[in-house]
Enzyme design. Structure first.
Site, PDB file in Angstrom:
ATOM      1  N   HIS A 126      -1.413   1.852   7.714  1.00 48.90           N
ATOM      2  CA  HIS A 126      -1.735   1.880   6.279  1.00 48.90           C
ATOM      3  C   HIS A 126      -1.260   3.208   5.703  1.00 48.90           C
ATOM      4  CE1 HIS A 126      -3.922   0.848   2.658  1.00 48.90           C
ATOM      5  NE2 HIS A 126      -4.664   1.942   2.741  1.00 48.90           N
ATOM      6  N   CYS A 151       0.832  -1.205   0.000  1.00 45.26           N
ATOM      7  CA  CYS A 151       0.000   0.000   0.000  1.00 45.26           C
ATOM      8  C   CYS A 151       0.864   1.251   0.000  1.00 45.26           C
ATOM      9  CB  CYS A 151      -0.943   0.001   1.202  1.00 45.26           C
ATOM     10  SG  CYS A 151      -0.103   0.013   2.800  1.00 45.26           S
ATOM     11  N   ASN A 198      -6.971   7.057  -0.074  1.00 44.05           N
ATOM     12  CA  ASN A 198      -6.682   5.678   0.322  1.00 44.05           C
ATOM     13  C   ASN A 198      -6.364   4.878  -0.947  1.00 44.05           C
ATOM     14  OD1 ASN A 198      -6.687   2.994   1.130  1.00 44.05           O
ATOM     15  ND2 ASN A 198      -8.478   3.205   2.459  1.00 44.05           N
TER      16      ASN A 198
END
EC number: 3.4.22.-
Length: 716
Positions: free
Chosen positions: A272, A115, A296
């Site tokens: 994250h 990520c 995101n």
């Protein structure tokens, strides 16, 4: 004929370093003149495939299990069971490389824990100029399609042109890793593949920081800011970063591995990586509210608090502001207030761009940049941190001069005259070693010194006594086991020395040191110049001759009263055994041959009585130097003491030569006995003598043909 593969790994490394430095001097490695990674030229390979009517298959990153992973994604993993490699044209009708309406939400994460990389890619899409530096847009699945694509990536100070074929891992006809939110677009998946190739496998990309990806896509320098204790001018830094087209990421750090990618009640995901894509002031309830836009990389799961897509706050702002900012869809992008950002996120990463990445109108905001490539080698230049004063001085050293202060934030404010200086230390190639060594703990110390201390010290590697004397002048001592350690310094104008090191000594690694300053600065390696000092030659008279040594010489000499290297070995071993204050295992035949070469003035290959006694006088002087540098009186030198002993004997070596010398003459424990010390010293002295005798014009370079080269290197 000798092939390159016949050369040892050490020799290949030397050859590669020399060739790399030559290419660097020609500008290869800059963005406009990138290296061809694995020596693969995109244009040549594509032309060849088009001519042959074939689709490219990359031999350096094959469509095989080892390209996917080695452990969690290894061949026996369930995650990669039933994975097939397919080209986009076999997955979907009419695939597109890149469309004109790209955005941070185009790229979605697959099963890989990268990520951080997707957050970096998301930031990249906010600046078309930066995106198209990495992703050449002239590529397509139609015109000149040959199953081959290329990307420009930055690695450790150099730009690389990385070629990949378009075979991608799929399951059930869907991409396993990065994929586009609309299935026809493939630039993101192919970019991820190029990055995986550069790092050895897809699995090697598991875990990282957005900062790492941002740097490798831009060549910039990233700053890491802990939001629990932010600088007082953080909001101004954010605005300035966006004005400079800097790329930014943020995250919520975790202290428990069970919390990684765990979702909070507000829908923010811990551990994250998110991308920061905008900053906007809006009028809300008669006051100015600062909003920050965050993305995101999953392309879904958004913040559900104030100023989120469905939040009531939007009902109280002007309709045109709503239309401009608010997009009510599950795309992973959302707004939140600056206060909520500070309350929820713990880490901010800003990637400062280099001048070549900025538009001409951004020139005033450019950083002045310098970078150096270096290495730490066990026994020579890997001295460890200041906790190890006996070896700390041996680390590479860099001098920086900061003569000019920053422009004040307020033109009327003259109170704080400082120089902004970003220093970053990066260890190279750690992802390639995922199955073996891990990240080392690295850091650097900055020493402030007075200019007068540097007079006549342009080409001198500072020794232990300097750092012991000025120990209190060291600051900014940061050591972590991350790819890069950096520090944002605000320093008074002056002279400084930067010492990068591993935390513990004797750790092998390569590194990149970068320095960014707002104003003009000068930075250079502080190192010795390879030099043979012109010492006064020893002489001897008949009165100096020792009768016992004369008799010993005559018993071993031939009818011409001369000794060859075999006789010299016997003679020296007998004489040295009588020196009770000195421990020696005897002289090797190789050392005796070098001694004959050094002292033989008539090319007879032998030494006469006077030549031998001059040699013995030299040897006794070398014995004294050896004993003086043997601080623990062990009868041997460690490799760091050897460097000092060779310098005392009249030869100065830079770091590169020192690394080679230690690798060649020290044993596995980095110990050097007297025979190896003399062998090394005589070899260096002979090579200097050969070079200086041929460099008649004192240019610092000579030209040799193959016969001359072989003669000198084999005899030296």
């Amino acid at each position: 004929m000798l092939n390159f593969s016949d050369i040892s790994y050490a020799e290949r490394g030397m050859v590669a370093t020399i060739n790399s430095n030559r290419l660097k001097d020609k500008g290869v490695g800059q963005y406009q003149n990138a290296y061809n990674y694995k020596n693969q030229n995109f244009e040549d390979l594509r032309a060849s495939c088009l001519k042959m009517g074939e689709l490219f298959e990359d031999p350096f990153f094959p469509a095989e299990p080892q390209s996917i992973g080695f452990k969690e994604l290894g061949p026996k993993s369930q995650e990669v069971h039933n994975v097939y490699w397919q080209r986009p044209k076999d997955i979907i009708h009419n695939p597109q490389f890149i469309t004109n309406d790209f955005s941070p939400t185009d790229i979605c994460q697959g099963i890989l824990g990268d990520c951080w990389l997707l957050a970096a890619i998301g930031s990249l899409t906010t600046s078309p100029k930066l995106l198209f530096r990495v992703v050449p847009r002239s590529q397509s699945f139609k015109k000149n399609y040959a199953g081959i694509f290329h990307f420009q990536l930055w690695q450790f100070g150099h730009w690389l042109n990385v070629v990949v074929d378009d075979r991608l891992p799929t399951k059930n006809n869907k991409l396993v890793f990065v994929h586009a939110s609309h299935r026809q677009e493939f630039w993101g998946a192919l970019l991820e593949k190029a990055y995986a190739k550069l790092n050895g496998s897809y699995e090697a990309l598991t875990g990282g920081s957005t900062m790492e990806g941002l740097e490798d896509f831009t060549g910039g320098m990233a700053q890491c800011i802990r939001l629990q204790n932010p600088p007082h001018n953080l909001l101004r830094l954010l605005r300035k970063a966006l004005e400079k087209s800097s790329l930014m990421g943020c995250s919520i750090e975790v202290t428990n591995s069970d919390d990684v990618e765990k979702m909070a009640h507000n829908m923010l995901v811990k551990g994250h990586a998110y991308a920061i894509t905008g900053l906007q002031d809006v009028y809300y309830r008669d006051k100015l509210e600062t909003l920050i836009r965050i993305q995101n990389p999953w392309g879904r799961i958004e913040w559900n608090g104030a100023w989120s897509d469905k939040a009531k706050e939007w009902e109280e702002v002007m309709p045109e502001v709503q239309m401009q900012l608010l997009h009510k869809k599950e795309d992973g992008e959302f707004w939140m207030s600056y206060e909520d950002f500070m309350s929820n996120f713990t880490l901010l990463e800003i990637c400062n761009l280099t001048p070549d990445a900025l538009s001409s109108w951004d020139y005033k905001s450019c950083w002045h940049t310098t970078f150096f490539e270096g290495s730490w080698r066990r026994g020579s230049t890997a001295g460890g941190c200041r906790n190890y004063p006996e070896t700390f001085w041996s680390n590479p050293q860099f001098r920086i001069s900061l003569p000019e202060t920053d422009d004040p934030e307020d033109s009327s404010d003259k109170s704080e005259m400082v120089c902004t200086c970003l220093v970053a230390l990066m260890q190279k190639n750690w992802r390639h070693a995922r199955e073996g060594p891990q990240l080392l703990t690295i850091g650097f110390v900055v020493f402030s010194v007075w200019y007068v201390q540097f007079q006549n010290l342009q080409d001198i590697h500072l020794k232990k006594d300097f750092f012991m004397k000025y120990r209190d002048h060291g600051f900014s001592e940061i050591f972590t086991n991350t790819r890069e350690v950096n520090s944002h310094l605000r320093l008074p104008p002056g002279e400084y020395v930067i010492i990068p090191s591993t935390f513990e000594p004797h750790k092998d690694a390569d590194f990149l040191l970068r320095v960014f300053t707002e104003k003009h600065s000068e930075t250079w390696l502080l190192d010795e110049v390879n030099m043979l000092e012109q010492l006064q030659e020893e002489t001897i008279t008949d009165a100096d001759l020792d009768q016992n040594s004369v008799e010993l010489f005559e018993t071993l000499a031939n009818r011409d009263s001369q000794v060859d290297m075999y006789d010299l070995q016997k003679l020296l071993n007998k004489m040295s055994s009588k020196v009770k204050s000195f421990k020696s295992k005897g002289f090797s035949l190789d050392v005796c041959r070098r001694m004959v070469n050094l002292m033989d003035k008539d090319d007879s290959g032998k030494l006469g009585l006077h030549e031998f006694h001059i040699l013995w006088k030299k040897i006794k002087k070398w014995m004294e130097i050896f004993k003086e540098c043997d601080q623990d009186r062990s009868g041997n030198l460690n490799s760091y003491e050897m460097r000092l002993a060779i310098e005392k004997a009249g030869i100065r070596m830079n770091n590169r030569v020192t690394e080679v010398v230690v690798a060649r003459y020290a044993d596995a424990n980095m110990i050097v006995d007297f025979d190896n010390f003399i062998n090394c010293f005589l070899r260096l002295k002979a090579m200097f003598a050969f070079f200086l005798s041929m460099d008649t014009k004192k240019t610092g370079s000579i030209c040799l043909n193959i016969n001359q080269w072989l003669h000198i290197t084999m005899w030296g």
